[in-house]
Structure formats: structure tokens, C-alpha cells
Design a protein around this motif. Structure first.
Motif, short mmCIF file in Angstrom:
data_model
loop_
_atom_site.label_atom_id
_atom_site.label_comp_id
_atom_site.label_asym_id
_atom_site.label_seq_id
_atom_site.Cartn_x
_atom_site.Cartn_y
_atom_site.Cartn_z
N GLU A 15 0.66 -1.30 0.03
CA GLU A 15 0.09 0.18 0.02
C GLU A 15 0.90 1.31 0.08
N GLY A 16 0.33 2.36 0.02
CA GLY A 16 1.07 3.60 -0.19
C GLY A 16 1.38 4.17 -1.31
N GLU A 17 2.38 4.96 -1.37
CA GLU A 17 3.15 5.73 -2.40
C GLU A 17 3.75 4.59 -3.38
N PRO A 18 3.80 4.95 -4.58
CA PRO A 18 4.42 3.79 -5.68
C PRO A 18 5.95 4.07 -5.39
N PRO A 19 6.98 3.08 -5.31
CA PRO A 19 8.24 3.17 -5.17
C PRO A 19 8.90 4.10 -6.18
N ALA A 20 10.07 4.67 -5.81
CA ALA A 20 10.76 5.65 -6.68
C ALA A 20 11.07 5.06 -7.92
N HIS A 21 11.51 3.88 -7.93
CA HIS A 21 12.12 3.11 -9.23
C HIS A 21 10.92 2.95 -10.38
N ALA A 22 9.53 2.76 -9.63
CA ALA A 22 8.41 2.61 -10.46
C ALA A 22 8.01 4.15 -11.16
N VAL A 23 8.26 5.14 -10.24
CA VAL A 23 7.80 6.46 -10.73
C VAL A 23 9.09 7.01 -11.64
N ARG A 24 10.11 6.84 -11.32
CA ARG A 24 11.25 7.30 -12.52
C ARG A 24 11.11 6.30 -13.67
N ALA A 25 10.83 5.34 -13.87
CA ALA A 25 10.66 4.45 -15.32
C ALA A 25 9.31 5.41 -15.82
N HIS A 26 8.21 5.47 -15.32
CA HIS A 26 7.04 6.04 -15.78
C HIS A 26 7.72 7.59 -16.40
N GLU A 27 8.20 8.48 -15.54
CA GLU A 27 8.55 9.62 -15.93
C GLU A 27 9.79 9.66 -17.15
N ALA A 28 10.53 8.65 -17.24
CA ALA A 28 11.43 8.34 -18.44
C ALA A 28 10.51 8.00 -19.66
N ALA A 29 9.58 7.29 -19.60
CA ALA A 29 8.72 6.83 -20.72
C ALA A 29 8.04 8.23 -21.15
N ALA A 30 7.38 8.99 -20.25
CA ALA A 30 6.75 10.12 -20.53
C ALA A 30 7.63 11.22 -21.18
N GLU A 31 8.78 11.34 -20.68
CA GLU A 31 9.51 12.23 -21.24
C GLU A 31 10.21 11.88 -22.71
N ALA A 32 10.08 10.71 -23.14
CA ALA A 32 10.64 10.21 -24.37
C ALA A 32 9.35 10.57 -25.45
N GLY A 33 8.14 10.99 -24.80
CA GLY A 33 7.06 11.24 -25.68
C GLY A 33 6.03 10.26 -25.83
#
Length: 159
Positions: A15-33
Motif C-alpha cells: 500500500e501507499g505511494e509507488p516506489p521511486a523506481h516505478a515513478v522514475r521509469a514512468h517519467e522516463a517513458a513520458a519524457e520520451a514522448g
């Protein structure tokens, strides 16, 4: 051609906030367009094949730099493969495969104990169920577990 990548990174927290590694992977995908769908247990990213393939190293690196100990990736092309002999819509094909496994195991997937659920996932995988788009989420719903749990069952070595 368009591709879709589904990726998960571990370790997972309940439960709780997603782990940093998941957030960073998502951000990298979004930054790639890429078009992304971020869930508590995994992320999917879609886009032009070249763009997506070029972005995969930075997505994996972001997860690992964020503390991931495992990064699991599944790629799907725009043309969805189907289990041999399958007819009908992908969801009706999956429903049929689920009913078949339930009949074989003698109970609804959600009523099975953990070893039974693991066996059900193995049987569904053998029959090509996970070649169908969004199947992990639909199987998870039928089992009464999370998509993450289905991925764990899929990545687990067969006894």
C-alpha cells in the motif's frame, strides 16, 4: 508501426505511494514522448516503434537508478497475436480460456487457493492467453488478485 511496452520494476510495496523506481521509469517513458498508463503495479507505454525502442534503455536505467532490483518488460506490436485456433474478440477468447481452465481445475479462479491460482496462470500462459492485449489485468480480476501478482506468477519458475 506502433509498439506497446508493459514494464514492471521490483521490489513492490503493498500500500501507499509507488516506489521511486516505478515513478522514475514512468517519467522516463513520458519524457520520451510515449503515451503512458501508470498503475500501482506496472506501466504501459505506447508509441512509434523507433521512439519506443530508443527509449527503453533510459526507462530501464531510470528504474535501476531509482532502486529497482528487477525490471521486467513485455513488448507488443500493433497487431495482436492470438492463441492458435482463436476466433472472436480478444476479450471473448480470453473469457473462453478462463472458463476452460476453471472447468479443468473445478472451481472459479477467484475461489482457488494460491497454488491453484499459480497453476491457473501457468495453464492460461500455455494456452496463449497472455498474448492478448490487457490480458494480465483481466486475468488478475478473475483471480481476485493484483496484476502484479499475475506477473509474479508468470515470472515464477515452474516447480
Amino acid at each position: 508501426m506502433e509498439l506497446e511496452a508493459e514494464f514492471t520494476s521490483e521490489p513492490f510495496r503493498g500500500e501507499g505511494e509507488p516506489p521511486a523506481h516505478a515513478v522514475r521509469a514512468h517519467e522516463a517513458a513520458a519524457e520520451a514522448g510515449l503515451h503512458t498508463d501508470f498503475g500501482p503495479l506496472g506501466t504501459s507505454a505506447r508509441g512509434d516503434a523507433d521512439r519506443l525502442l530508443d527509449a527503453l534503455p533510459s526507462i530501464a536505467r531510470a528504474a535501476l537508478d531509482g532502486g529497482a532490483t528487477r525490471f521486467t518488460l513485455r513488448l507488443h506490436s500493433g497487431t495482436e497475436p492470438r492463441p492458435a485456433g482463436a476466433t472472436g474478440s480478444p476479450s471473448s477468447v480470453l473469457d473462453g480460456l478462463i472458463r476452460e481452465v476453471e472447468s479443468e481445475l473445478g472451481a472459479a479462479l477467484a475461489e482457488l487457493d494460491r497454488p491453484g491460482k499459480q497453476r491457473a496462470v501457468r495453464l492460461l500462459e500455455e494456452r496463449g492467453a497472455f498474448q492478448l492485449r490487457k490480458s494480465a489485468a483481466l486475468v488478475a480480476e478473475a483471480l481476485g488478485v493484483t496484476r502484479f501478482t499475475v506477473y509474479n506468477y508468470l515470472n515464477r519458475e515452474t516447480p
